[in-house]
Design a protein around this motif. Sequence first.
Motif, PDB file in Angstrom:
ATOM      1  N   PRO A 190      42.508  36.459  39.358  1.00  0.00           N
ATOM      2  CA  PRO A 190      42.820  37.043  38.517  1.00  0.00           C
ATOM      3  C   PRO A 190      43.214  38.259  38.791  1.00  0.00           C
ATOM      4  N   SER A 191      43.020  38.641  40.666  1.00  0.00           N
ATOM      5  CA  SER A 191      43.351  39.315  40.478  1.00  0.00           C
ATOM      6  C   SER A 191      43.352  39.421  42.583  1.00  0.00           C
ATOM      7  N   GLN A 192      44.877  40.175  43.115  1.00  0.00           N
ATOM      8  CA  GLN A 192      43.912  39.777  44.673  1.00  0.00           C
ATOM      9  C   GLN A 192      44.895  41.015  45.114  1.00  0.00           C
TER      10      GLN A 192
ATOM     11  N   VAL B 118      46.278  43.481  49.053  1.00  0.00           N
ATOM     12  CA  VAL B 118      46.484  42.945  50.134  1.00  0.00           C
ATOM     13  C   VAL B 118      46.394  44.385  50.379  1.00  0.00           C
ATOM     14  N   GLY B 119      45.389  44.816  51.593  1.00  0.00           N
ATOM     15  CA  GLY B 119      46.042  46.262  52.050  1.00  0.00           C
ATOM     16  C   GLY B 119      45.858  46.778  51.144  1.00  0.00           C
ATOM     17  N   ASN B 120      46.267  48.215  50.834  1.00  0.00           N
ATOM     18  CA  ASN B 120      45.410  49.058  49.972  1.00  0.00           C
ATOM     19  C   ASN B 120      46.718  48.869  48.295  1.00  0.00           C
ATOM     20  N   LEU B 121      47.195  47.605  48.060  1.00  0.00           N
ATOM     21  CA  LEU B 121      47.730  47.134  46.736  1.00  0.00           C
ATOM     22  C   LEU B 121      46.986  46.358  46.730  1.00  0.00           C
ATOM     23  N   ILE B 122      46.523  46.093  44.415  1.00  0.00           N
ATOM     24  CA  ILE B 122      45.708  45.115  43.831  1.00  0.00           C
ATOM     25  C   ILE B 122      47.101  44.634  43.566  1.00  0.00           C
ATOM     26  N   PHE B 123      46.849  43.234  43.214  1.00  0.00           N
ATOM     27  CA  PHE B 123      48.354  42.475  42.450  1.00  0.00           C
ATOM     28  C   PHE B 123      47.116  41.898  40.965  1.00  0.00           C
ATOM     29  N   THR B 124      47.535  41.857  40.137  1.00  0.00           N
ATOM     30  CA  THR B 124      46.832  41.529  38.955  1.00  0.00           C
ATOM     31  C   THR B 124      48.079  40.238  38.927  1.00  0.00           C
ATOM     32  N   SER B 125      47.097  38.675  37.911  1.00  0.00           N
ATOM     33  CA  SER B 125      47.521  37.748  38.121  1.00  0.00           C
ATOM     34  C   SER B 125      48.016  38.241  36.975  1.00  0.00           C
ATOM     35  N   GLY B 126      49.476  36.972  35.542  1.00  0.00           N
ATOM     36  CA  GLY B 126      48.998  37.189  34.252  1.00  0.00           C
ATOM     37  C   GLY B 126      48.316  37.892  33.499  1.00  0.00           C
ATOM     38  N   GLN B 127      47.903  38.724  32.855  1.00  0.00           N
ATOM     39  CA  GLN B 127      46.398  38.960  31.874  1.00  0.00           C
ATOM     40  C   GLN B 127      47.112  38.798  30.586  1.00  0.00           C
ATOM     41  N   LEU B 128      46.422  37.366  29.621  1.00  0.00           N
ATOM     42  CA  LEU B 128      46.697  36.996  28.191  1.00  0.00           C
ATOM     43  C   LEU B 128      45.611  38.285  27.286  1.00  0.00           C
ATOM     44  N   PRO B 129      45.965  38.796  26.119  1.00  0.00           N
ATOM     45  CA  PRO B 129      45.651  39.217  25.298  1.00  0.00           C
ATOM     46  C   PRO B 129      43.702  38.593  24.737  1.00  0.00           C
ATOM     47  N   LEU B 130      43.507  38.427  25.784  1.00  0.00           N
ATOM     48  CA  LEU B 130      42.125  37.184  25.416  1.00  0.00           C
ATOM     49  C   LEU B 130      40.974  38.275  25.442  1.00  0.00           C
ATOM     50  N   GLN B 131      40.492  38.218  24.376  1.00  0.00           N
ATOM     51  CA  GLN B 131      38.965  39.088  23.518  1.00  0.00           C
ATOM     52  C   GLN B 131      37.869  37.706  24.047  1.00  0.00           C
ATOM     53  N   GLU B 132      37.125  38.179  24.951  1.00  0.00           N
ATOM     54  CA  GLU B 132      36.065  37.389  24.492  1.00  0.00           C
ATOM     55  C   GLU B 132      36.048  35.844  24.514  1.00  0.00           C
TER      56      GLU B 132
END
Length: 156
Positions: free
Chosen positions: A29-31, A33-47
């Motif tokens: 879901p995210s990664q 690296v150092g002081n940066l967080i990169f999210t993966s593509g997030q869809l508008p999922l609810q539950e």
Amino acid sequence: MLLMTPEDRLKEIGFTLPATPQPVALYLPSQRVGNLIFTSGQLPLQEGKLSYTGKVGESISLSIAQSQAKICCLNALASLLLHTDSLDKISKIVKLGVYVASHFSFTEQHLVANGASELLVHTFGEKGKHARFAIGVSSLPLDAVVELELVAEVKD
């Protein structure tokens, strides 16, 4: 005077952070690296489900697409918490990328992205202002309306 946390600012406008959505394929879901967080593509999922599917400018209105961008953004913020214990530790939202499933004649992807951008600025104030792109695409995973990724700087 107590300062409001990002989570407090979200509650102020009627939002709470969801649990981090589970990936729909083989990725994290995210990664961090150092002081940066990169999210993966997030869809508008609810539950685990999409409320809307389709293309903006065809079966989906601009206002629905903006609300879907906000849900994506909440999911991205939740995925940041896999690498830090509080949104208070986010020192800057660096970049936002928004993909909009669009009818070929729709040209207001930037306005769809504003749904997420406005949420970030409300949540983080000046730290929420970011570089951004908004791109129209022919389709997205699961026939989602919007997919969003972000890069955040975190302080320890």
